[in-house]
Design an enzyme around this catalytic site. Structure first.
Site, short mmCIF file in Angstrom:
data_model
loop_
_atom_site.label_atom_id
_atom_site.label_comp_id
_atom_site.label_asym_id
_atom_site.label_seq_id
_atom_site.Cartn_x
_atom_site.Cartn_y
_atom_site.Cartn_z
CG ASP A 1 -7.58 -7.91 8.03
OD1 ASP A 1 -7.43 -7.46 7.21
OD2 ASP A 1 -6.65 -7.69 9.13
CG HIS B 1 -1.99 0.95 1.38
ND1 HIS B 1 -3.18 1.20 0.75
CD2 HIS B 1 -1.73 2.43 1.35
CE1 HIS B 1 -3.77 2.70 0.42
NE2 HIS B 1 -2.86 3.05 1.16
#
Length: 207
Positions: free
Chosen positions: A147, A110
């Protein structure tokens, strides 16, 4: 040997960084077995072919609904029997079954220092536009495990990048890629292949 697949939606600059690291002998314990893209004609697929890596396109446009697409994506992943799944600019929300099945074996890059400028809606240039609008002096990149949330998985490694006067989102994006993303992603793969990364109670430890 760590079996690695890379999922990517666009041009594949992060994929190229991984390919280059492998060619340079920096990923001796990792094998790049498959590249998967959700977009037909993505340049990442061409990069994979040039590097001799099997490439597969699984496009949602070829399926009647999202569930069918997810089933095909999961099947394509499982066929490669991966030890590690790398999301290198993969603009697809992964099915929960895939996240559960490959818990702590899916990593994402990211382009910010999480928890800043992350979560729903923060991707691509939007991340850098937000950073500049806020006036931060330092940004960077983060590699984390995936997740069920958006950019909420355990953080593995981060690298700061300075924001400079006169930066545009495009200029800042390029600097973050060059100074952080292209360095961090191959390094995390190397560490995982060496068995040096462990997750305990939601936190990552590097040994």
């Amino acid at each position: 040997m760590l079996r690695v697949i890379i999922c990517v939606s666009g041009g594949g600059t992060n994929l190229q960084a991984i390919i280059d690291a492998k060619a340079a002998g920096k990923l001796e314990n990792a094998e790049l077995v498959r590249v998967i893209s959700n977009k037909k004609g993505a340049y990442a697929l061409e990069r994979a072919e040039k590097a001799g890596i099997e490439s597969v396109c699984v496009s949602p446009k070829d399926f009647p609904d999202r569930e069918a697409f997810h089933e095909a994506l999961l099947k394509t992943v499982e066929e490669a029997a991966p030890d590690l799944i790398v999301l290198a600019g993969f603009l697809v929300v992964l099915p929960k079954e895939m996240i559960s099945r490959y818990r702590n074996r899916i990593i994402n890059i990211h382009p910010s220092l999480i928890p800043s400028f992350c979560g729903n809606g923060y991707y691509g240039l939007k991340v850098h536009e937000a950073a500049l609008a806020r006036g931060v002096k330092v940004t960077g990149a983060t590699v984390h495990f995936v997740d069920e949330g958006t950019d909420t998985g355990p953080i593995i490694i981060q690298k700061p990048v300075a924001v400079q006067e006169g930066d545009t989102p495009e200029i800042l994006q390029r600097r973050v890629m060059e100074e952080a993303e292209w360095i961090l992603l191959p390094e995390v793969i190397r560490l995982i292949a060496a068995g040096r990364i462990h997750v305990t109670e939601g936190r990552v430890y590097i040994k």
